[in-house]
Every structure is written in C-alpha cells, then in structure tokens.
Design an enzyme around this catalytic site. Structure first.
Site, PDB file in Angstrom:
ATOM      1  N   GLU A  55       0.827  -1.214   0.000  1.00  5.35           N
ATOM      2  CA  GLU A  55       0.000   0.000   0.000  1.00  5.35           C
ATOM      3  C   GLU A  55       0.857   1.259   0.000  1.00  5.35           C
ATOM      4  O   GLU A  55       0.561   2.222  -0.695  1.00  5.35           O
ATOM      5  CB  GLU A  55      -0.949   0.008   1.203  1.00  5.35           C
ATOM      6  CG  GLU A  55      -2.089  -0.989   1.109  1.00  5.35           C
ATOM      7  CD  GLU A  55      -2.983  -0.748  -0.099  1.00  5.35           C
ATOM      8  OE1 GLU A  55      -3.092   0.406  -0.542  1.00  5.35           O
ATOM      9  OE2 GLU A  55      -3.544  -1.727  -0.631  1.00  5.35           O
ATOM     10  N   TYR A 138      -6.975   6.177   4.458  1.00  6.77           N
ATOM     11  CA  TYR A 138      -6.983   5.208   3.358  1.00  6.77           C
ATOM     12  C   TYR A 138      -6.201   3.954   3.733  1.00  6.77           C
ATOM     13  O   TYR A 138      -6.687   2.820   3.569  1.00  6.77           O
ATOM     14  CB  TYR A 138      -6.409   5.798   2.054  1.00  6.77           C
ATOM     15  CG  TYR A 138      -6.160   4.661   1.109  1.00  6.77           C
ATOM     16  CD1 TYR A 138      -7.232   4.025   0.477  1.00  6.77           C
ATOM     17  CD2 TYR A 138      -4.890   4.117   0.943  1.00  6.77           C
ATOM     18  CE1 TYR A 138      -7.040   2.902  -0.308  1.00  6.77           C
ATOM     19  CE2 TYR A 138      -4.683   2.995   0.158  1.00  6.77           C
ATOM     20  CZ  TYR A 138      -5.763   2.399  -0.469  1.00  6.77           C
ATOM     21  OH  TYR A 138      -5.571   1.276  -1.224  1.00  6.77           O
ATOM     22  N   ASP A 156      -9.105   5.717  -2.144  1.00  6.84           N
ATOM     23  CA  ASP A 156      -7.901   6.302  -2.729  1.00  6.84           C
ATOM     24  C   ASP A 156      -8.319   7.118  -3.953  1.00  6.84           C
ATOM     25  O   ASP A 156      -9.519   7.269  -4.230  1.00  6.84           O
ATOM     26  CB  ASP A 156      -6.856   5.224  -3.058  1.00  6.84           C
ATOM     27  CG  ASP A 156      -7.252   4.376  -4.256  1.00  6.84           C
ATOM     28  OD1 ASP A 156      -8.423   4.437  -4.685  1.00  6.84           O
ATOM     29  OD2 ASP A 156      -6.394   3.651  -4.781  1.00  6.84           O
TER      30      ASP A 156
END
Ligand code: SF4
Length: 274
Positions: A55, A138, A156
């Site tokens: 991520e 997020y 996102d």
C-alpha cells in the site's frame, strides 16, 4: 455561506443512490473484476506487513514499477522485526528508485512502532491503526479490508474518481464536503460479501477503465448508468489540475444509444438517471 440555489445544488449533488442502483453497480463491478482483475502478489496474502508495504509503495507509483521493488523489499526485510532492526538510511537506499523518500522512512517508523507497542504485529482495529504516524484513513481502511478481511471502506484516488463519476457526475470532487460524501458513498456501496474483491475491483477499475485521463467510456460496463457519461460531462478534475470541470472529456453517449445496466428494482434510479 452558500446561496439558496447553491445549497439546493449541493444537496442534489450529495444525494445517494437507491438500493437497486447500488446493487447494479456492485454486480457490474464484480463481473468486470472476475474477468479483468489483475493477479498481484499482495492479493495472494493476508500478511498485514506485506499488505502495508504494498500500500505504501503504491502511493503515487504505478503497479509495474512497484512489483520488482515489492519482491526485493520483502526479501531483504521480510517482517516488521527485520525492518525495525534495519538502518533507516539503508531502507531509503533499498527503496530507490521509487521516489518520495518519506515513504520508506514512514514504513520504517511504523515497523519500529509495531515492534515496540505490539510485538511486531499490527492491531486489528482501525482507531489504533490510525494512531500510528504514517497510517492515514486510506491505509487504515486498506489494512482492515485487505489484511484483516473486515468490511471496511477505502477511498484512494482511483476509488474516489470512479464513485464521483458514476454516482455524482459533476461538481468539485476535491471539495471538503464532497470528499466526506465520497467516504460515505464508499461505505454505502460496499457489498455484504466479497468486500475484499469489491475494494480491489474498484482500484483496478479506476486504473484500467476509468483513469483520470482518457477513460474508456464506450466499452465501460458502467456506461449505461454512469452519471458523468450520461451528462456528457467534462472530466471530474480528479487527478488533473485546474477547475473541477476542466480536463479530458468524457464523451456523451451517442443519441439513441441503448443504455445498459438497468435498475434491478422498481425504485427511481438516482445513479442511473439523476
Ligand atoms: S462510463 Fe466513463 S466515466 Fe463512467 S465509469 Fe465508465 S469509464 Fe468512467
């Protein structure tokens, strides 16, 4: 303070799709994902550390560039313990050439915190995750959804763009109120099952079919009910500079073009016809 007309427009803009429309959206998205979803290594693991690494690498960086570095990084630092014990400058060097060097520093700090506070694990609740410096809303949502397989929304850039275009269509996607609304929509649109696939699908769909520039509207499975496409609107402006209505065009559907993706219920469709 907004004018009365402005207030009415805002309220209209922040409306939410009906249950039937949400179901139509989810089905179209998951059907597309089943055929077109990418097979990525971080989708084959539920290791929170591996998912966190992916991520953070994927922030501002395309998948193709992340793939080799993701493997190299995990070979060198296979766990929070390994990363926490490494020299921070060495981690920054290993990160090269991904750029945005604040990211390896954040990752290193998170690793130290995970080891120091939680014995090398990540906590499974969002609030505690967000108490880590470097884990924002997020990333916390992504960890809850992808690592802990919880029913958690994500937002996102790709997800925000898709939801904004399909459900809202016009306005300023970057406005504070709109951003809050998109978070609410992300939560509202989630299915009860296959949440992991659904969230991954949203990101793939945003990257492959509905990117900021040159979205593939004519071949898009959402075209029949996409608000931006239906309006023939100019681009939402997400991911582009300038005003909310500048940027690449979303072509209007040709006159008389049959619309796909009709509602499944008899309710008035806000997503399809607002
Ligand atoms: S119709 Fe176009 S703008 Fe709408 S979701 Fe599909 S690609 Fe995106």
């Amino acid at each position: 303070m907004a004018s009365r007309t402005g207030s009415r427009a805002s309220v209209q803009c922040l409306a939410t799709p009906s249950t039937g429309d949400r179901r139509t959206f989810r089905r179209a998205l998951l059907r597309w994902y089943d055929r077109n979803g990418r097979d990525l290594p971080w989708r084959r693991t539920d290791d929170p550390y591996h998912i966190l690494v992916s991520e953070i690498m994927l922030q501002q960086t395309q998948v193709d560039r992340v793939l080799p570095k993701y493997r190299e990084w995990l070979d060198k630092y296979p766990s929070f313990h390994a990363l926490a014990g490494a020299d921070e400058e060495d981690a920054v060097k290993t990160w090269y050439p991904l750029g945005y060097n604040i990211r390896p520093r954040r990752l290193h700090a998170i690793a130290r915190e995970a080891v120091g506070r939680f014995g090398g694990e990540l906590p499974e609740d969002e609030e505690t995750l967000r108490s880590f410096k470097g884990i924002g809303p997020y990333t916390a949502g992504a960890l809850m959804s992808f690592a802990f397989r919880k029913r958690a929304p994500i937002l996102d850039t790709n997800v925000a763009r898709v939801l904004f275009r399909v459900v809202i269509g016009r306005g300023n996607p970057k406005a504070h109120q709109m951003r809050k609304h998109l978070w609410r929509l992300s939560e509202l649109m989630m299915p009860q099952k296959r949440v992991f696939d659904y969230n991954q699908a949203l990101m793939d769909f945003g990257a492959l079919v509905c990117p900021a520039r040159n979205p593939k509207c004519p071949e898009c499975p959402m075209a029949g009910f996409c608000r931006a496409y239906g309006l023939g609107a100019r681009d939402s402006g997400l991911g582009t500079r300038g005003s909310a209505v500048s940027g690449p065009a979303i072509a209007a559907p040709p006159a008389g073009r049959p619309r796909r993706g009709k509602r499944e219920s008899g309710n008035t469709s806000k997503t399809t016809r607002r």
